[in-house]
Write an enzyme that holds these catalytic residues in place. Structure first.
Site, short mmCIF file in Angstrom:
data_model
loop_
_atom_site.label_atom_id
_atom_site.label_comp_id
_atom_site.label_asym_id
_atom_site.label_seq_id
_atom_site.Cartn_x
_atom_site.Cartn_y
_atom_site.Cartn_z
NE ARG A 1 35.09 31.41 46.90
CZ ARG A 1 33.95 31.20 47.57
NH1 ARG A 1 34.06 31.48 48.86
NH2 ARG A 1 32.73 31.40 47.21
CB SER B 1 39.39 34.97 52.56
OG SER B 1 38.10 35.63 53.16
CD GLU C 1 40.00 32.83 48.95
OE1 GLU C 1 39.43 32.38 49.62
OE2 GLU C 1 39.96 33.73 48.20
C1 LIG Z 1 39.56 43.04 50.08
C2 LIG Z 1 39.34 41.98 49.47
C3 LIG Z 1 38.01 41.09 49.65
C4 LIG Z 1 37.57 40.05 48.77
N1 LIG Z 1 36.50 39.33 48.95
C5 LIG Z 1 36.15 38.36 48.11
C6 LIG Z 1 35.00 37.57 48.61
O1 LIG Z 1 34.21 37.96 49.57
N2 LIG Z 1 34.92 36.26 47.90
C7 LIG Z 1 35.74 36.00 47.02
O2 LIG Z 1 35.50 34.91 46.42
N3 LIG Z 1 37.06 36.73 46.47
C8 LIG Z 1 37.07 37.65 47.47
N4 LIG Z 1 38.41 38.27 47.27
C9 LIG Z 1 39.43 37.77 46.41
C10 LIG Z 1 39.41 38.36 44.70
O3 LIG Z 1 38.79 39.46 45.04
C11 LIG Z 1 38.54 37.55 43.76
O4 LIG Z 1 39.14 36.30 43.81
C12 LIG Z 1 38.58 38.10 42.50
O5 LIG Z 1 37.67 37.48 41.72
C13 LIG Z 1 39.94 38.30 41.88
O6 LIG Z 1 39.95 39.01 40.62
P1 LIG Z 1 40.88 39.82 39.95
O7 LIG Z 1 40.63 40.35 38.84
O8 LIG Z 1 41.66 40.66 41.06
O9 LIG Z 1 42.12 38.54 39.79
P2 LIG Z 1 43.41 38.45 39.74
O10 LIG Z 1 44.19 38.74 41.07
O11 LIG Z 1 44.13 39.45 38.64
O12 LIG Z 1 43.62 37.03 39.57
C14 LIG Z 1 43.44 35.85 40.05
C15 LIG Z 1 43.52 34.75 39.33
O13 LIG Z 1 43.12 34.46 38.07
C16 LIG Z 1 43.72 34.56 37.07
N5 LIG Z 1 42.97 35.30 35.95
C17 LIG Z 1 42.49 36.43 36.22
N6 LIG Z 1 41.82 36.86 35.01
C18 LIG Z 1 41.83 35.69 34.00
C19 LIG Z 1 41.26 35.71 32.86
N7 LIG Z 1 40.50 36.58 32.17
N8 LIG Z 1 41.48 34.60 32.20
C20 LIG Z 1 42.11 33.51 32.93
N9 LIG Z 1 42.81 33.53 34.02
C21 LIG Z 1 42.43 34.84 34.79
C22 LIG Z 1 44.94 35.05 37.14
O14 LIG Z 1 46.15 34.69 36.38
C23 LIG Z 1 45.14 34.77 38.87
O15 LIG Z 1 45.63 33.29 38.89
C24 LIG Z 1 38.60 39.37 48.08
C25 LIG Z 1 39.94 40.10 47.82
C26 LIG Z 1 40.06 41.57 48.31
C27 LIG Z 1 41.37 42.11 48.27
#
Ligand SMILES: Cc1cc2nc3c(=O)[nH]c(=O)nc-3n(C[C@H](O)[C@H](O)[C@H](O)COP(=O)(O)OP(=O)(O)OC[C@H]3O[C@@H](n4cnc5c(N)ncnc54)[C@H](O)[C@@H]3O)c2cc1C
Length: 339
Positions: free
Chosen positions: A166, A239, A335
């Protein structure tokens, strides 16, 4: 095309926790040129940058005096195909799960265990997303990112991303890079990873004896739908704490009190504890305090029961951390990205 800019925009529907916060300036970007234009705008207005994907790993605790760059670039294709392996590329704004489904439709194996993780392709390298024994780093080849300070385009290979559990260079250097697109290598034929958690059992229940990659994806989706709250119904960010790495000595000390401690080997002299187990054992599962709480079936997931603020979520998280520290001498790390 001119940039799509919103002033004082609500971010409520842009984060899966459903937390109220505004962006001083929200810009929707669809390609590299718009990303560059948004970076120039941030510079002009002397605003810090917050890159936003699906908002599923964000804890917004205040209004963002920032330019929030919402990644909406689309596109995915096979770059190279030698008959056995394919190099695939996807733009940052692509929905991760849709992308995984697309790879499966192309007959490619590798990402099935990562089905139904919310969010975008561009955010996946941020914390090296992982689930059911597979993580992005297992298939990652390279990515393109813009350096925010200089506007220069850089390509990062696997080693340069410093992926860990992570974690990545981009998480450590938050706000310094905009990830534009990601490339992964997937195989036409490869062994499936079925040994993690309840995967094999679920496939059996589904009556599948010799699963293919799509079957595994379907099983993963079924398990996730069952055990994780749907953010459209109950605000959450998955998480909330990382599984902590502790010394073997500390793990043994905890095990003397709790024979059922859940721990995984994690290198010489270290083990990874299941944060969910620690929180559940401390009695927090299903706990509710006003508008926030701990999910009833999943102690690792903090939830917004409706109308909560990010500070309320954070306050509950701090209480849990203090309790786990006191009971087990274990430090829990949050996280999601707290802003
Ligand atoms: C129900 C649920 C289940 C989940 N299960 C998992 C799992 O099994 N495994 C896991 O690893 N994660 C899990 N997650 C967490 C999450 O889905 C992941 O971390 C996912 O990759 C976040 O993507 P996002 O586009 O929503 O990022 P955001 O929440 O929009 O951003 C997260 C971070 O990344 C940065 N960011 C986003 N896009 C970019 C980009 N293009 N360039 C630079 N920085 C960027 C943002 O500034 C922020 O700091 C879960 C979340 C939920 C709600």
């Amino acid at each position: 095309m001119s940039l799509q800019v919103e002033e004082q925009a609500s971010l409520l529907r842009y984060n899966t926790f459903g937390l109220p916060a505004s962006a001083q300036c929200l810009v929707h970007v669809h390609d590299d040129d718009e990303v560059r234009a948004a970076l120039r705008l941030a510079l002009l207005r002397e605003l810090p940058l917050l890159v936003l994907g699906g908002g599923s790993n964000l804890l917004l605790t205040q209004d963002q005096q920032a330019l929030v760059m919402h990644m909406q670039s689309r596109g995915r294709h096979i770059v190279d195909d030698d008959g056995e392996h394919c190099l695939v590329e996807a733009q940052a704004g692509e929905n991760w799960h849709d992308f995984v489904q697309w790879t499966l439709q192309q007959g490619l194996v590798g990402l099935e265990n990562l089905s139904l993780i919310p969010g975008t392709v561009g955010a996946a390298p941020m914390q090296n997303i992982g689930a059911y024994g597979v993580e992005l780093a297992d298939h990652f080849v390279s990515l393109d990112a813009l350096h925010v300070a200089t506007g220069e385009l850089h390509q990062f290979d696997l080693g340069a991303c410093r992926f860990a559990y992570r974690d990545s260079l981009f998480k450590q250097q938050a706000g310094q890079w905009v990830i534009l697109r990601v490339r992964m290598r997937l195989a036409r034929h490869a062994p499936l990873h079925l040994d993690y958690g309840p995967l094999r059992g679920r496939l059996q229940v589904m009556g599948i004896e010799q699963p293919n990659a799509q079957d595994v994806a379907d099983a993963v989706c079924a398990i996730r739908r069952e055990k994780l709250p749907d953010p459209r119904e109950l605000g959450n960010a998955g998480s909330f704490f990382k599984n902590p790495l502790v010394s073997l000595t500390l793990a043994e000390r905890i095990r003397q009190q709790h024979a059922d401690l859940v721990a995984y080997p994690a290198g010489v002299g270290q083990v990874k504890l299941a944060a969910g187990w620690l929180i559940e054992r401390a009695g927090w599962k299903g706990y509710r305090e006003g508008r926030v709480g701990v999910h009833e079936q999943q102690a690792l997931v903090l939830v917004n029961h409706g109308g909560a603020s990010g500070s309320e979520v954070l306050a509950l998280a701090e209480k849990i951390r203090a309790d786990i520290r006191q009971r087990f001498a274990v430090e829990l790390e949050i996280e999601p990205n707290v802003r």
